[in-house]
Design a protein around this motif. Structure first.
Motif: not given
Length: 322
Positions: A209-211, A281-289, A291-298, A304-313
């Protein structure tokens, strides 16, 4: 546990040793001794990121080049005009000798010229496939049909394709939703929801997600920097501007953590469940890539990344103490 921690550390050290040797690029002579032509070449390289001698690969099905151009000056008028022969209108392009290059042909830039009279594109490039096959075409036509002759650049080209990204987004979201639903119903282990007692799968998802956020941020705020990296890629983060260096560090971290994740999962689950878990795990990583690639452009990707980090931890903490 100590063994699992040592694996990524040793892998990281080994990776840094591997990227220690790198190509610094062409060394230019003293600026005081440069001719006007050499200065023009450096200026062109600075703005266009390639120069004479650069290698491309044809990525389109076909590419047409012109063999002769009468010293380039009459060409723009020839290409944009037509003649009438009887009842037929024939484009003048057909009267100019041309060659057709095919997909995967390797090209080298033989010459670059500026044609101020060309209203479409003033830069013309001479490319050569071999000693007998060479010709001219506009830079815009060239760049839309080729990619740099470098595996890293072609990998970037593949994952930067907007049509591919949209298609992947649709397939990943639909397939991921059905897959997660099926796995949860079966009570299978899956990251974030019914995880194993390991931090590595969660860390891998967060790194993806961060990448993706860093990747889209560079394209959004420093497109020319990314374009130069595209033409001259490097896997050594210490030779790049800090933005690109940070991205490359994350890419190396992804590889190292992925190896550690597979090794750790192997010790927690039997073979059949390991394969099933890695698929989820591969499916979750693909969704992360996607979602975050597209949403960051807007600009949505950052909160969303901050919320995802809080959720994951939080999910990891809950799974740990269940």
């Amino acid at each position: 546990m100590r063994r699992s921690i040592l694996i990524p550390l040793v892998s990281c050290l080994f990776s840094l040793i591997l990227v220690g040797c790198y190509n610094q690029g062409p060394i230019t002579p003293d600026a005081w001794n440069l001719t006007e032509q050499q200065l023009d070449s450096i200026s062109f390289y600075t703005t266009h990121h390639y120069s004479q001698g650069y290698n491309f690969v044809v990525s389109r099905d076909s590419l047409t080049i012109l063999e002769q151009q009468n010293e380039m000056m009459p060409v723009p008028d020839i290409l944009t005009s037509e003649i009438t022969a009887g009842d037929e209108t024939i484009p003048m392009l057909s009267l100019v000798d041309s060659l057709t290059l095919r997909k995967h042909d390797h090209l080298v830039v033989a010459d670059i010229r500026t044609v101020p009279t060309d209203s479409i594109d003033s830069v013309w490039v001479k490319v050569a496939r071999d000693q007998l096959t060479f010709g001219w075409l506009r830079e815009s036509e060239l760049l839309s049909a080729v990619s740099p002759d470098d595996p890293i650049s072609q990998f970037i080209d593949f994952f930067s394709d907007s049509h591919l990204l949209i298609f992947l987004a649709f397939c990943v979201l639909v397939g991921g939703a059905y897959g997660l639903r099926h796995l949860l119903r079966k009570g299978a282990k899956i990251v974030h929801f019914n995880d194993i007692p390991s931090f590595y799968p969660t860390l891998l998802c967060l790194l993806v997600a961060a990448s993706a956020v860093i990747y889209s941020s560079i394209q959004l705020f420093a497109p020319e920097m990314w374009r130069h990296f595209y033409y001259h890629p490097s896997l050594n983060p210490f030779t790049l501007p800090w933005h690109l260096g940070l991205f490359v560090i994350f890419v190396w971290s992804l590889l190292i953590v992925a190896i550690a994740t597979v090794d750790d999962i192997r010790h927690h689950l039997p073979l059949g469940e390991t394969i099933l878990y890695l698929g989820g795990l591969a499916a979750v990583c693909a969704v992360d890539y996607v979602v975050f690639s597209i949403t960051t452009l807007y600009y949505i990707g950052y909160p969303l990344l901050i919320a995802y980090i809080v959720f994951a931890l939080k999910r990891l903490s809950l799974q740990k103490y269940l």
